[in-house]
Design a protein around this motif. Structure first.
Motif, mmCIF file in Angstrom:
data_model
loop_
_atom_site.group_PDB
_atom_site.id
_atom_site.type_symbol
_atom_site.label_atom_id
_atom_site.label_comp_id
_atom_site.label_asym_id
_atom_site.label_seq_id
_atom_site.Cartn_x
_atom_site.Cartn_y
_atom_site.Cartn_z
ATOM 1 N N PHE A 93 0.845 -1.119 -0.066
ATOM 2 C CA PHE A 93 0.105 0.077 0.033
ATOM 3 C C PHE A 93 0.962 1.101 -0.054
ATOM 4 N N GLY A 94 0.539 2.239 -0.856
ATOM 5 C CA GLY A 94 1.493 3.376 -1.113
ATOM 6 C C GLY A 94 2.114 3.380 -2.664
ATOM 7 N N SER A 95 1.734 2.164 -3.331
ATOM 8 C CA SER A 95 2.312 1.955 -4.533
ATOM 9 C C SER A 95 3.835 1.715 -4.793
ATOM 10 N N ALA A 96 4.287 0.716 -3.833
ATOM 11 C CA ALA A 96 5.701 0.337 -4.210
ATOM 12 C C ALA A 96 5.660 -1.151 -4.453
ATOM 13 N N THR A 97 6.650 -1.383 -5.412
ATOM 14 C CA THR A 97 6.576 -2.762 -5.629
ATOM 15 C C THR A 97 8.101 -3.283 -5.225
ATOM 16 N N THR A 98 8.153 -4.729 -5.224
ATOM 17 C CA THR A 98 9.439 -5.564 -4.836
ATOM 18 C C THR A 98 9.803 -6.469 -5.687
ATOM 19 N N ASP A 99 10.757 -7.023 -6.120
ATOM 20 C CA ASP A 99 11.155 -7.829 -6.747
ATOM 21 C C ASP A 99 12.467 -8.590 -6.490
ATOM 22 N N TYR A 100 12.436 -9.451 -5.489
ATOM 23 C CA TYR A 100 13.531 -10.205 -4.811
ATOM 24 C C TYR A 100 13.383 -11.630 -5.149
#
Length: 416
Positions: free
Chosen positions: A268-275
């Motif tokens: 929430f807050g529009s952040a993405t992850t890619d780990y």
């Protein structure tokens, strides 16, 4: 629902992002900017327009005037069952944003419905243009929803020059604010805790579907996760894209083989992850173990040499050369990340890209060197891992560092 940083900082993110979009409009002398692309609407308005990029989205787009007035186009079902409310999910005037909402919510139909009545979307978009800026000369679009619908809009707005803005929006999103970086790092901490737990549970005899299902379950239990949107279990396959199969296929994990989990979330807050992480199950051959260790240690050694001001292609060539010398050609290297999990800058050699980005402070990169080791005992094994890095004044810094299976952190060049 839970924010990983304070709501005051979330509001600062909205201010930063919306102001950058507005500045881009002024730079290109646009009377209006129409945003529909998944990452762009999240960036400008902090909204989740569709459950998945391939699904039939309820949101048809936002039309921004040069005065910052935003017209919202939604599907019939959304308007009927979820009446528009100021401060709601689709409200463009969230705390911190620079936008002012139009007083009218235009029901344009869903994406699939629009293709059967393309003039409806065109008519409502033209209506919003005339209501908030008659006589418009330049209108930017970040993508065409449907060619027939767009052509209908052109007929209804004679004299308007339509300008492609997808590339410029992508460049705008590359540089993050301090608050964006804080949210992204906090998101990585959640991601990595779940990733390590799920990968640690796998045993010989598991099927790749079990790993993917377990990851989905663990992420679904996190209150800060708005969507779990990437769940890949790589395996080597000569006929697959880039020599690999991305999704689960019923592979049974065996002792000595290499397994992978590449996950992505949106918080929430529009952040993405890619780990992601790779793990060797139990005892394996010396050849696989040495190749696994080399891929990780070599990556960290090379990343100590990356500095702001370098071109992406120069970094890519460093990896290509190292992998060629090792006899394990590079399959892929990485990409940028922000409100989408895969965005600019793209990591390709100079001759394979039109925009060779220069590394700047506050860019975020996903670096995932991928190669294959051919082993007589276990067959070809895909070697891969992925970390998020932020470009800082003196070089790259890993966000929320996560250990590697069977590698001592003190042996990593970036940790010395």
């Amino acid at each position: 629902m839970e924010y990983l940083i304070s709501e005051e900082k979330i509001a600062k993110i909205r201010t930063y992002r919306s102001q950058r979009v507005w500045d881009l409009m002024k730079e290109h002398d646009l009377d209006f900017l129409y945003l529909w692309d998944y990452g762009n609407t999240r960036y400008a308005f902090d909204i989740m327009p569709r459950f998945h990029p391939e699904s039939d989205g309820a949101l048809m787009g936002y039309l921004i005037s040069k005065e910052g007035v935003v017209s919202v186009l939604l599907s019939d079902s959304f308007v009927e069952h979820h009446p528009y409310q100021p401060g709601g999910l689709y409200d463009p005037a969230k705390p911190g944003a620079v936008w002012t909402p139009d007083s009218v919510v235009r029901s344009s139909g869903s994406e699939s419905y629009m293709r059967s009545v393309p003039t409806r979307w065109a008519r409502l978009t033209a209506e919003a243009i005339n209501a908030n800026g008659p006589g418009a000369k330049r209108i930017g679009f970040d993508g065409i929803l449907d060619l027939g619908a767009f052509q209908a809009l052109q007929k209804l707005t004679p004299g308007v020059e339509y300008v492609g803005m997808g590339f410029d929006m992508a460049k705008t999103r590359m540089i993050k604010s301090a608050e964006e970086l804080e949210l992204m790092e906090a998101s990585c901490e959640v991601h990595n805790r779940v990733l390590w737990k799920g990968m640690s549970e796998v045993e010989p005899g598991w099927v790749d579907f079990q790993l993917a299902s377990r990851m989905a379950q663990l992420f679904a239990l996190e209150p800060s996760v708005e969507q779990h949107c990437l769940n890949i279990t790589y395996s080597y396959e000569p006929g697959g894209a880039m020599g690999m199969i991305w999704s689960p296929i019923g592979r049974v994990y065996k002792e000595g083989e290499v397994i992978s989990s590449d996950c992505g979330i949106m918080t929430f807050g529009s952040a993405t992850t890619d780990y992601g992480r790779t793990r060797i199950l139990g005892e394996t051959t010396t050849k696989i173990r040495d190749a696994y260790n080399w891929n990780i240690l070599n990556c960290h050694e090379l990343l100590t040499k990356i500095k702001p001001g370098m071109k992406i292609s120069a970094m890519v060539e460093m990896f290509i050369d190292a992998h060629e010398k090792r006899g394990m050609p590079l399959v892929m290297l990485g990409h940028g990340l922000g409100t989408n999990m895969d965005e600019m800058p793209q990591m390709n050699p100079a001759d394979k890209q039109e925009y060779d980005a220069v590394l700047e402070e506050n860019m975020v990169l996903c670096i995932e060197p991928t190669c294959v080791v051919f082993d007589d005992t276990h067959g070809p094994q895909l070697l891969w891992f992925e970390d998020q890095w932020v470009v800082e004044k003196d070089g790259l810094r890993r966000m929320a560092p996560l250990s590697y299976f069977d590698i001592d952190d003190k042996d990593l060049a970036t940790m010395k």
